[in-house]
Design an enzyme around this catalytic site. Sequence first.
Site, mmCIF file in Angstrom:
data_model
loop_
_atom_site.group_PDB
_atom_site.id
_atom_site.type_symbol
_atom_site.label_atom_id
_atom_site.label_comp_id
_atom_site.label_asym_id
_atom_site.label_seq_id
_atom_site.Cartn_x
_atom_site.Cartn_y
_atom_site.Cartn_z
ATOM 1 C CB SER A 1 -4.722 2.583 5.054
ATOM 2 O OG SER A 1 -4.938 2.528 6.451
ATOM 3 C CB SER B 1 -0.910 0.010 1.244
ATOM 4 O OG SER B 1 -1.749 1.144 1.232
ATOM 5 C CG ASP C 1 -13.239 5.399 5.627
ATOM 6 O OD1 ASP C 1 -13.927 6.429 5.622
ATOM 7 O OD2 ASP C 1 -12.242 5.258 6.359
ATOM 8 N N GLY D 1 -3.222 3.973 9.325
ATOM 9 C CA GLY D 1 -3.685 4.496 10.612
ATOM 10 C C GLY D 1 -3.768 5.998 10.659
ATOM 11 C CB ALA D 2 -2.828 8.577 8.473
ATOM 12 N N GLY D 3 -6.290 7.859 8.961
ATOM 13 C CA GLY D 3 -7.618 8.387 8.665
ATOM 14 C C GLY D 3 -7.888 8.655 7.202
#
Length: 498
Positions: A199, A189, A256, A194-196
């Site tokens: 992912s 990826s 998402d 984990g950054a919003g």
Amino acid sequence: MSNGTNGFHEAVDGLHITNGDTAERSSSEDERNKKKKMNRKNSSPMMPAFMVSAPGKVIVFGEHAVVYGKAAIAASINLRSYLLVTHLSKSKRTVTMQFPDIDLVHTWNIDDLPWNEFQKPGKKKYYYDLVTELDEELLDAMDPHLASISPGMPEAQRKIHKNSARSFLYLFLSLGSKKSPGCIYTLRSTIPIGAGVGSSASIAVCLAAAMLLQIRTLSGPHPDQPPDEARTQVERINKWAFVAEMCIHGNPSGVDNTVSTHGKAVVYQRLDYNKPPSVTPLWDFPELPLLLVDTKVPKSTAAEVAKVKELRDAHGDLVGSILDGIDKITRSAESLIDEEYFDSDEPESLRRMGQLMNINHGLLSALGVSHPRLERVRELVDHEGLGWTKLTGAGGGGCSISLMRPDAPREKILKLERQLEKEGYKKFRTTLGGDGVGVLWPAVLKNGLDEDEEGGMEIDLEKFLNAPGNDGVEKLVGVSGGLDGAEREGWKFWRVES
């Protein structure tokens, strides 16, 4: 099986004429052999290696309010996950998931998995089912098969690994069967983890699409596919990606995985979790170049959602008004984009869009989901007159997005980039509104080079694993990794246009 030489001699021997009994016996044996060959099942050829890719996303408007039935606008970005599926020979009865970006590799014996529990009447799910909640009994049945995941890792990292494995296994056991072929699922990826910025949803979409392709329940994608047919395929992928997201986040909004599946931009609203969400594609959403900044502060979507719920439980009317206000901002942005005179190259249009982003951020801050590192980005960008910034996603860290002023002085932009790097941020120049889930079948790319005349470049497992970093992955398999950044020949997308 006989080799060629012995087969030749046997054929010659069969031509020798002896007495009648021998000839009749030979004739009977030939007939029996012929019948055996007719009754023998043809062995099915091994499926070729193939790839699936899905984009990350940013929520442009509507974070947190979307969990409570309000609207949100989300758009895809040109950072993507890539999943390579390679099939093993029939004798190898194992399934492996390997996500080197988070140091996760695990192999299960397919025959040892809890198929009986997943196949029970009332438990068995089919590819066309709408699954709105996880089955606790099935989760319990999987637990023994997750116990040996990454035993030597720190607990925080092991939790991430177990959640990823739980998501993978739940889909594999729901969509597959005990006869599923041995496979290796390898994921790389280019999306900050984990950054919003979606992912996990991007990975969920890749896994759902790959497994649905393997059981032959998707048609296309191909250029002449009717929009209604394409829409059915996209929704099928989206439904199962949401199941994978539930395994990781508990009570995700679904926005998402929806935007990662559809691509472009969408207005998303889910009023009833027992029914499919309302998804309105924004085909005229402008391609806005954004500055995406990763604060490098880990955040938990579940923890931030729980924080807002606790605040709402304590101050229902007040928090309800804030959520209503966020909803009005989202609808105002939707109306702005639809205006005849909205022009993404025109400063006044960008100013109005930027103001809405600022107001949205202020209301999210009131809900307690901002972070000092996010506020620092606003200080560096907004207070210097370079653009308009807001958090994106759950907040509490993660990423910000900044709509930059096109007339911002170059020297100020360079100074900003130096300062961000000095303070430990990671920046990405991104574009909103690209394609959603795509397929490369088989895993062969054409790059506009001489090798195309010989069929193109085959993507094998070793090349994929050894591609160095984000740039290496994009150069090797990237959707837009062709000459001069052009879309590569080979990747195909379900394009659901109105």
